[in-house]
Motif scaffolding. Structure first.
Motif, PDB file in Angstrom:
ATOM      1  N   PRO A 121      25.321 -40.504  46.459  1.00 17.92           N
ATOM      2  CA  PRO A 121      24.469 -39.947  45.836  1.00 17.92           C
ATOM      3  C   PRO A 121      23.044 -40.373  46.976  1.00 17.92           C
ATOM      4  O   PRO A 121      21.913 -39.995  47.042  1.00 17.92           O
ATOM      5  CB  PRO A 121      24.005 -40.528  44.698  1.00 17.92           C
ATOM      6  N   TYR A 122      23.171 -41.811  47.573  1.00 16.23           N
ATOM      7  CA  TYR A 122      22.045 -42.147  48.711  1.00 16.23           C
ATOM      8  C   TYR A 122      22.713 -43.145  49.554  1.00 16.23           C
ATOM      9  O   TYR A 122      24.072 -43.666  49.340  1.00 16.23           O
ATOM     10  CB  TYR A 122      20.911 -42.646  48.053  1.00 16.23           C
ATOM     11  N   PRO A 123      22.573 -43.197  50.774  1.00 13.14           N
ATOM     12  CA  PRO A 123      23.264 -44.198  51.876  1.00 13.14           C
ATOM     13  C   PRO A 123      23.576 -45.387  51.309  1.00 13.14           C
ATOM     14  O   PRO A 123      22.671 -46.188  50.692  1.00 13.14           O
ATOM     15  CB  PRO A 123      22.278 -44.139  52.940  1.00 13.14           C
ATOM     16  N   GLY A 124      24.875 -45.759  51.321  1.00 13.97           N
ATOM     17  CA  GLY A 124      25.492 -47.120  51.114  1.00 13.97           C
ATOM     18  C   GLY A 124      25.870 -47.310  49.443  1.00 13.97           C
ATOM     19  O   GLY A 124      25.919 -48.394  49.073  1.00 13.97           O
ATOM     20  N   ARG A 125      25.641 -46.053  48.811  1.00 10.83           N
ATOM     21  CA  ARG A 125      25.944 -46.227  47.290  1.00 10.83           C
ATOM     22  C   ARG A 125      26.925 -45.048  47.098  1.00 10.83           C
ATOM     23  O   ARG A 125      26.571 -43.873  46.989  1.00 10.83           O
ATOM     24  CB  ARG A 125      24.716 -46.098  46.567  1.00 10.83           C
ATOM     25  N   TRP A 126      28.320 -45.457  46.608  1.00 14.20           N
ATOM     26  CA  TRP A 126      29.026 -44.503  46.436  1.00 14.20           C
ATOM     27  C   TRP A 126      29.536 -44.564  44.912  1.00 14.20           C
ATOM     28  O   TRP A 126      29.827 -45.803  44.290  1.00 14.20           O
ATOM     29  CB  TRP A 126      30.289 -44.798  47.337  1.00 14.20           C
ATOM     30  N   THR A 127      29.535 -43.357  44.029  1.00 16.26           N
ATOM     31  CA  THR A 127      29.966 -43.359  42.805  1.00 16.26           C
ATOM     32  C   THR A 127      31.374 -42.558  42.751  1.00 16.26           C
ATOM     33  O   THR A 127      31.388 -41.509  43.358  1.00 16.26           O
ATOM     34  CB  THR A 127      29.067 -42.658  41.864  1.00 16.26           C
ATOM     35  N   HIS A 128      32.223 -43.652  42.085  1.00 20.53           N
ATOM     36  CA  HIS A 128      33.451 -42.980  41.943  1.00 20.53           C
ATOM     37  C   HIS A 128      33.873 -42.664  40.477  1.00 20.53           C
ATOM     38  O   HIS A 128      33.600 -43.450  39.432  1.00 20.53           O
ATOM     39  CB  HIS A 128      34.677 -43.909  42.504  1.00 20.53           C
ATOM     40  N   HIS A 129      34.648 -41.693  40.249  1.00 24.93           N
ATOM     41  CA  HIS A 129      35.006 -41.459  38.890  1.00 24.93           C
ATOM     42  C   HIS A 129      36.545 -41.090  39.050  1.00 24.93           C
ATOM     43  O   HIS A 129      37.213 -40.317  39.929  1.00 24.93           O
ATOM     44  CB  HIS A 129      34.563 -39.668  38.643  1.00 24.93           C
ATOM     45  N   LEU A 130      37.321 -41.517  37.926  1.00 26.61           N
ATOM     46  CA  LEU A 130      38.703 -41.529  37.499  1.00 26.61           C
ATOM     47  C   LEU A 130      39.060 -41.388  36.145  1.00 26.61           C
ATOM     48  O   LEU A 130      38.082 -41.949  35.116  1.00 26.61           O
ATOM     49  CB  LEU A 130      39.265 -42.834  38.082  1.00 26.61           C
ATOM     50  N   LEU A 131      40.043 -40.645  35.859  1.00 25.37           N
ATOM     51  CA  LEU A 131      40.214 -40.397  34.680  1.00 25.37           C
ATOM     52  C   LEU A 131      41.224 -41.369  34.006  1.00 25.37           C
ATOM     53  O   LEU A 131      42.300 -42.055  34.622  1.00 25.37           O
ATOM     54  CB  LEU A 131      41.190 -39.157  34.455  1.00 25.37           C
ATOM     55  N   LEU A 132      40.951 -42.024  32.864  1.00 25.63           N
ATOM     56  CA  LEU A 132      41.841 -43.042  32.076  1.00 25.63           C
ATOM     57  C   LEU A 132      42.493 -42.423  30.829  1.00 25.63           C
ATOM     58  O   LEU A 132      41.788 -41.701  30.011  1.00 25.63           O
ATOM     59  CB  LEU A 132      41.091 -44.097  31.678  1.00 25.63           C
ATOM     60  N   SER A 133      43.683 -42.205  30.808  1.00 23.42           N
ATOM     61  CA  SER A 133      44.573 -41.755  29.803  1.00 23.42           C
ATOM     62  C   SER A 133      45.452 -42.658  29.146  1.00 23.42           C
ATOM     63  O   SER A 133      45.818 -42.169  27.909  1.00 23.42           O
ATOM     64  CB  SER A 133      45.245 -40.273  30.256  1.00 23.42           C
ATOM     65  N   ARG A 134      45.571 -43.637  29.723  1.00 27.75           N
ATOM     66  CA  ARG A 134      46.375 -44.759  29.118  1.00 27.75           C
ATOM     67  C   ARG A 134      45.873 -46.122  29.214  1.00 27.75           C
ATOM     68  O   ARG A 134      45.325 -46.534  30.283  1.00 27.75           O
ATOM     69  CB  ARG A 134      47.781 -44.955  29.735  1.00 27.75           C
TER      70      ARG A 134
END
Length: 126
Positions: A87-100
């Motif tokens: 979203p801005y330099p040097g800041r990463w947003t990561h999404h992952l799915l949790l099912s267990r």
């Protein structure tokens, strides 16, 4: 577990188990505060570093999954990551799915610890 958290999770046992596993992993990183809103549960120190929300895809919601979000200063390269945005330099947003609950494993623990440290470093720069 608070009434707010139970309401967010809809009282679903599978989601409760996912939440408990994720929160235990988050709390192992160090002291943090939890905030529950209508759309997400977040943890900060004081900057947010970990979040849980409901997946956007109906199939994932019906399966009882939760979407975990982690903020880092770098992009993770893993098949577990559904999406990574800067979203801005040097800041990463990561999404992952949790099912267990077992998905709150050593790898996720390491990522959360890194996110916790990144949030701590942001506080020191402020």
């Amino acid at each position: 577990m608070t009434a707010e958290v139970l309401a967010f999770l809809g009282g679903e046992p599978g989601k409760i188990a996912l939440f408990e596993a994720y929160e235990a992993t988050v709390l192992a990183c160090g002291e943090s505060t939890r905030k529950v809103t209508k759309t997400q549960i977040s943890w900060g120190n004081p900057y947010l570093f970990a979040m849980l929300s409901h997946p956007r895809r109906a199939a994932d919601r019906k399966a009882g999954a939760l979407l975990a979000t982690i903020g880092l200063n770098r992009r993770l390269d893993s098949p577990r990551i559904l999406q990574a945005v800067e979203p801005y330099p040097g800041r990463w947003t990561h999404h992952l799915l949790l099912s267990r609950p077992e998905e709150a494993d050593g790898q996720l623990r390491a990522w959360l610890a890194e996110a916790y440290q990144f949030a701590q470093a942001k506080q020191r720069r402020s």
